[in-house]
Structures are given as structure tokens and as C-alpha cells.
Scaffold this motif. Sequence first.
Motif, PDB file in Angstrom:
ATOM      1  N   LEU A   3       0.213  70.250  32.611  1.00  0.00           N
ATOM      2  CA  LEU A   3       0.591  70.877  31.346  1.00  0.00           C
ATOM      3  C   LEU A   3       2.086  71.106  31.211  1.00  0.00           C
ATOM      4  O   LEU A   3       2.559  71.429  30.129  1.00  0.00           O
TER       5      LEU A   3
ATOM      6  N   ASN B 140      -2.693  72.963  37.423  1.00  0.00           N
ATOM      7  CA  ASN B 140      -2.417  72.888  35.989  1.00  0.00           C
ATOM      8  C   ASN B 140      -1.044  72.296  35.717  1.00  0.00           C
ATOM      9  O   ASN B 140      -0.522  72.389  34.612  1.00  0.00           O
TER      10      ASN B 140
ATOM     11  N   ALA C 172      -6.065  67.428  38.272  1.00  0.00           N
ATOM     12  CA  ALA C 172      -6.112  68.548  37.322  1.00  0.00           C
ATOM     13  C   ALA C 172      -7.214  69.548  37.669  1.00  0.00           C
ATOM     14  O   ALA C 172      -7.229  70.657  37.128  1.00  0.00           O
TER      15      ALA C 172
END
Length: 172
Positions: A168, A165, A161
Motif C-alpha cells: 500500500l 501491508n 500481502a
Amino acid sequence: MAYQFSLSYYYITEQHDKQLDVFSEASGDSRQDLINQYVRGWLGRNRRYYETLAKLDVTKREIDIDDWVKIVVEQGFEALPDYKNSISDGEIPPNPLGHIILPAKMTKRDINYIFLTKQNYILLRTAIYYDGSKIAQYLSRVVYEHIQRNWELLYAPQVAAETSNYWLKGDK
């Protein structure tokens, strides 16, 4: 009051060494802080086992609890009086670290100390004594077990992470 447990070194696999570096950089925790967390976590997960060993030791030596604690904290197991009643087969449950066999090829890493509560300090001394190994070998097995068990589940996602990203996006 925190108790300083002095250490000289531990051994780590090349892969775990790199993983520890990467996570240390991502988290901002020093390697020493991470090792300290691993030891505390190990003792916490296995507290009942090590408490059982400490209580057994006090009982078998027939020594006052306060005296036993003082000696273990200040001087270590070597300074305790001999057992009045020997420990018989079956009184010591299987070592929770007994299944961990370190690989032959490992790197030596220096470490100065870790800080522990009084109880954890005593439990760590108890653990090393009953494990029958040297401090470095015991610590190395704790570190090895922790990284083996937790890298994929806890640490790798945090490291990933840092550069993506994608986490997500969900489970699609």
C-alpha cells in the motif's frame, strides 16, 4: 453441463509444489481447483491452436462433426476411425507447449479429475493426442508453464500481502 476429465497424477518441481501450497493456503483454493484453473487458462489462451487441430482431424478423417465429437467425448481419440487423408508436414503449426521441457527432478502428485466445459474437454483431448505425450506429462507441462510465467507477477505479490501491508505504500 460440466465434463469430468479423469486424471491420476501429475509431476511438479519441489519449488512449484511449495509455491502452490502457499498460494492455495492464501487463496483458499484447493490444489485441484488451481490445477483446474491452470488447464482452463491454457486452453483459453491457446484455443485457436487447438480448434485448428480438431478441425484438421475431422477433415482428415472425413467423419461427420457430430459423430467425431460424440466419439471423442465418450471414447477418446483411440476410438476414431483411421485417417482417410494423412496429415502432411506443415499442416500442424508448432505446439505452443513444445518449448516446455520439464526438469529431471520432479515430485509426483495425485489428482482425481478436473471439470471442463464440453469444448474444453474436447480441446484437452485433442491437445494431448497431438502433443503425443501421456496425460500426466501434458498436465505437468501446463502446470509448470503456468507457475513459471505467473508466479512473480500474479501470485507472489498476493502471498506477500498476507503478511505485510507494504504494497500500500506505493512505488516510492
